[in-house]
Design an enzyme around this catalytic site. Structure first.
Site, PDB file in Angstrom:
ATOM      1  N   ARG A   1       0.794  -1.185  -0.109  1.00  0.00           N
ATOM      2  CA  ARG A   1       0.014   0.193   0.092  1.00  0.00           C
ATOM      3  C   ARG A   1       0.734   1.231   0.051  1.00  0.00           C
ATOM      4  O   ARG A   1       1.805   1.366   0.757  1.00  0.00           O
ATOM      5  CB  ARG A   1      -0.973   0.007   1.291  1.00  0.00           C
ATOM      6  CG  ARG A   1      -1.805  -1.248   0.958  1.00  0.00           C
ATOM      7  CD  ARG A   1      -2.870  -1.411   1.898  1.00  0.00           C
ATOM      8  NE  ARG A   1      -3.629  -2.547   1.657  1.00  0.00           N
ATOM      9  CZ  ARG A   1      -4.909  -2.914   2.159  1.00  0.00           C
ATOM     10  NH1 ARG A   1      -5.395  -2.080   3.046  1.00  0.00           N
ATOM     11  NH2 ARG A   1      -5.583  -4.175   1.997  1.00  0.00           N
TER      12      ARG A   1
ATOM     13  N   GLU B   1       0.390   4.338   0.659  1.00  0.00           N
ATOM     14  CA  GLU B   1       0.067   5.425   1.687  1.00  0.00           C
ATOM     15  C   GLU B   1       1.249   6.029   2.315  1.00  0.00           C
ATOM     16  O   GLU B   1       2.144   5.105   2.601  1.00  0.00           O
ATOM     17  CB  GLU B   1      -1.271   5.346   2.363  1.00  0.00           C
ATOM     18  CG  GLU B   1      -2.482   5.616   1.707  1.00  0.00           C
ATOM     19  CD  GLU B   1      -3.741   5.100   2.621  1.00  0.00           C
ATOM     20  OE1 GLU B   1      -3.827   5.441   3.611  1.00  0.00           O
ATOM     21  OE2 GLU B   1      -4.302   4.171   2.121  1.00  0.00           O
TER      22      GLU B   1
ATOM     23  N   ARG C   1       0.566   1.684  13.381  1.00  0.00           N
ATOM     24  CA  ARG C   1       0.061   0.406  12.669  1.00  0.00           C
ATOM     25  C   ARG C   1      -0.131   0.050  11.408  1.00  0.00           C
ATOM     26  O   ARG C   1      -0.921  -0.634  10.943  1.00  0.00           O
ATOM     27  CB  ARG C   1      -1.421   0.512  13.623  1.00  0.00           C
ATOM     28  CG  ARG C   1      -2.307   1.495  13.125  1.00  0.00           C
ATOM     29  CD  ARG C   1      -3.613   1.576  13.679  1.00  0.00           C
ATOM     30  NE  ARG C   1      -4.847   2.371  12.966  1.00  0.00           N
ATOM     31  CZ  ARG C   1      -4.683   3.405  12.790  1.00  0.00           C
ATOM     32  NH1 ARG C   1      -3.756   4.265  13.275  1.00  0.00           N
ATOM     33  NH2 ARG C   1      -5.735   4.049  11.840  1.00  0.00           N
ATOM     34  N   HIS C   2       0.663   0.983  10.713  1.00  0.00           N
ATOM     35  CA  HIS C   2       0.541   0.876   9.255  1.00  0.00           C
ATOM     36  C   HIS C   2       2.026   0.719   8.719  1.00  0.00           C
ATOM     37  O   HIS C   2       3.040   1.215   9.092  1.00  0.00           O
ATOM     38  CB  HIS C   2       0.055   1.983   8.757  1.00  0.00           C
ATOM     39  CG  HIS C   2      -1.413   2.221   8.494  1.00  0.00           C
ATOM     40  ND1 HIS C   2      -2.162   3.165   9.414  1.00  0.00           N
ATOM     41  CD2 HIS C   2      -2.617   1.458   7.905  1.00  0.00           C
ATOM     42  CE1 HIS C   2      -3.306   2.918   9.464  1.00  0.00           C
ATOM     43  NE2 HIS C   2      -3.723   2.141   8.628  1.00  0.00           N
TER      44      HIS C   2
ATOM     45  N   GLU D   1      -8.326  -2.422  14.712  1.00  0.00           N
ATOM     46  CA  GLU D   1      -8.710  -3.262  13.506  1.00  0.00           C
ATOM     47  C   GLU D   1      -7.717  -4.289  13.368  1.00  0.00           C
ATOM     48  O   GLU D   1      -6.513  -3.725  12.909  1.00  0.00           O
ATOM     49  CB  GLU D   1      -8.997  -2.339  12.304  1.00  0.00           C
ATOM     50  CG  GLU D   1      -9.334  -3.367  11.308  1.00  0.00           C
ATOM     51  CD  GLU D   1      -9.688  -2.557   9.826  1.00  0.00           C
ATOM     52  OE1 GLU D   1      -9.808  -1.305   9.655  1.00  0.00           O
ATOM     53  OE2 GLU D   1      -9.320  -3.154   8.757  1.00  0.00           O
TER      54      GLU D   1
ATOM     55  N   SER E   1     -10.607  -7.129   8.312  1.00  0.00           N
ATOM     56  CA  SER E   1     -11.825  -6.510   7.644  1.00  0.00           C
ATOM     57  C   SER E   1     -12.398  -7.742   6.756  1.00  0.00           C
ATOM     58  O   SER E   1     -11.705  -8.575   6.097  1.00  0.00           O
ATOM     59  CB  SER E   1     -11.739  -5.353   6.601  1.00  0.00           C
ATOM     60  OG  SER E   1     -11.669  -4.266   7.365  1.00  0.00           O
TER      61      SER E   1
ATOM     62  N   ARG F   1      -0.757  -6.800  12.854  1.00  0.00           N
ATOM     63  CA  ARG F   1      -1.571  -6.467  13.596  1.00  0.00           C
ATOM     64  C   ARG F   1      -2.058  -7.340  14.837  1.00  0.00           C
ATOM     65  O   ARG F   1      -2.185  -7.182  15.923  1.00  0.00           O
ATOM     66  CB  ARG F   1      -3.191  -6.025  12.828  1.00  0.00           C
ATOM     67  CG  ARG F   1      -2.883  -4.612  11.889  1.00  0.00           C
ATOM     68  CD  ARG F   1      -3.080  -3.278  12.706  1.00  0.00           C
ATOM     69  NE  ARG F   1      -2.989  -2.220  11.458  1.00  0.00           N
ATOM     70  CZ  ARG F   1      -3.803  -1.821  10.784  1.00  0.00           C
ATOM     71  NH1 ARG F   1      -5.195  -1.974  11.222  1.00  0.00           N
ATOM     72  NH2 ARG F   1      -3.800  -0.646  10.084  1.00  0.00           N
TER      73      ARG F   1
END
Ligand code: ATP
Ligand code: MG
Length: 420
Positions: free
Chosen positions: A198, A200, A206-207, A343, A346, A394
């Site tokens: 990803r 971003e 947490r990323h 989270e 998902s 996570r």
């Protein structure tokens, strides 16, 4: 009294009088403690006395009859083979007495895995994945691999890393979502342990830009409950497996882990919104929960005895195009699984009806033509299906109480790290 051959690295050496004590880090978490006495094994004592921390060696020996060390299992050596000596003093303390900054830990992770705490984290990570494979394969899921170089993303173009693919532009896969769904045309249960890429510019604890997921998809489901059951049982199995098989790792990490009871609490998205509002937190009815709201909800749920809980029924305006909508059209069958306010997964029930899927793409402002390869799979008997993506780092982070997701992956890929 069998001889055992043990290979590893010296993480600590102590000389007291005419005894040398060497701690060797190998693949188990606690070090092997080799005690060399001048009067008992004079030649080995002479070799051992000269060895530095960082040396790679193998020794043959047997467990000492009297175990005096609390740091590891004590051995009496019969033979020592030295394979490599460090050519410089080590840049970090592999014994773990001097705590290193996270930045240093990440830079020297490959060296610090000699240290019991660091090794324990990655031994638990390995056990987690073994547990996941064990659970899923024994429940009839087929392990699959899908491409990581792709032509379209699962969520639109925003967070994709570009790749030059001969004369075309391609991307690194941000999720196996579309592919695992396509496989529902011929398997009823699949899973993949896969990286997510990803793009971003994250600035959170947490990323990661390259993270790993346990992705599951199952067909012929009766309702979303089937998917929730698979996920809660998988997570409970993993936690139980680690608590049963990794006692030494958990002890070194100071973690007390117990199998969570199932079923996990199911909270409607709207219920979560109401709870948060009653606590004075501002929440939108149409958007995903903010980090702050997620965290606060975690505290509220923990007080009620729920470490792990589902949030079910996210608004259509906040989800990917592929989620099935509820009859009301406003909410979807998308859920999150949160673990103490974070989270960790998902998922949801997907839209399997061709016409509705095309409509959904249009409503999300996506061009159905770029999803032709995916849509085609819905033409020839696509059963109702659903699944989830469970974040490996996570889950590990929460199980072990780590503060930063960067502690849960060996080589970090984030905004500022591309090496090592
Ligand atoms: P978030 O909202 O926390 O950014 P997400 O909703 O974008 O995550 P999903 O697409 O739902 O993430 O991915 C499934 C799971 O994979 C997440 O629940 C999370 O556990 C993990 N995951 C996703 N993106 C990342 C990331 N950048 N770093 C670490 N883990 C991630
Ligand atoms: Mg998510």
């Amino acid at each position: 009294m069998g001889l055992k051959r043990i290979c590893g690295w010296i993480i600590r050496k102590k000389a007291i009088g005419r005894v040398v004590i060497i701690e060797v880090s190998s693949d188990r978490v606690k070090p092997y403690v080799v005690v060399l006495k001048e009067e008992r094994e004079p030649e080995l004592y002479a070799v051992g006395k000269e060895l530095d921390v960082g040396t790679a060696l193998c020794f043959e020996g047997e467990e000492a009859q009297e175990q005096k060390s609390v740091r590891g299992i004590e051995y009496v050596a019969r033979k020592i083979e030295v394979y490599a000596k460090p050519i410089e003093p080590l840049p970090v303390d592999t014994m773990g007495k001097v705590p290193a900054l996270l930045d240093t830990r990440i830079k020297y992770r490959w060296l610090l895995v000699r240290n019991p705490v660091e090794k324990a984290i990655f031994r638990v990570r390995s056990a987690m994945l073994a547990a996941a494979r064990e659970y899923l394969s024994s429940n009839g899921f087929t392990e699959v691999q899908t491409p990581k170089i792709v032509a379209a993303g699962a969520e639109g173009g925003a967070t994709l890393f570009r790749v030059q693919y001969f004369e075309n532009e391609a991307y690194l896969s941000q999720s196996p979502q579309l592919f695992k769904q396509m496989l529902m045309a011929g398997f009823t249960r699949v899973y993949e342990i896969t990286p997510y890429f990803r793009a971003e510019k994250y600035n959170t604890t947490r990323h990661l830009n390259e993270s790993w997921g346990i992705d599951v998809e199952q067909g012929f489901i009766n309702s979303l409950e089937d998917v929730l059951n698979t996920l809660e049982n998988l997570v409970a199995y993993i936690i139980d497996y680690v608590s049963r098989n990794n006692a030494e790792e958990l002890e070194v990490l100071g973690v007390n882990l117990r199998k969570p009871s199932t079923p996990f609490k199911r909270l409607r998205f709207q219920e979560a919104v109401d709870i948060l509002r009653s606590e004075g937190i501002e929440v939108s009815d149409t958007e995903d929960l903010s980090d702050q709201a997620e965290k606060k909800l975690g505290e509220i749920m923990a007080e009620k005895g729920h470490d792990l809980y589902f949030i079910v029924g996210f608004p259509w305006s906040s989800t990917g195009f592929y989620y099935m909508r509820e009859e009301n059209g406003v909410y979807t069958r998308k859920f999150d699984l949160d673990y103490r306010g974070l989270e960790i997964a998902s998922g949801g029930q997907r839209e399997h009806r061709y016409e509705r899927l095309v409509e959904a793409l249009r409503e999300k402002g996506l061009n159905p033509a770029s999803f032709d390869f995916y849509l085609e799979a819905f033409k020839y008997g696509m059963p109702p299906h659903g699944g989830f993506g469970l974040g490996v780092e996570r889950l590990l982070m929460r199980m072990l109480g780590l503060e930063n997701v960067r502690e849960a992956i060996l080589f970090v890929r984030d905004r500022v790290r591309l090496v090592p």
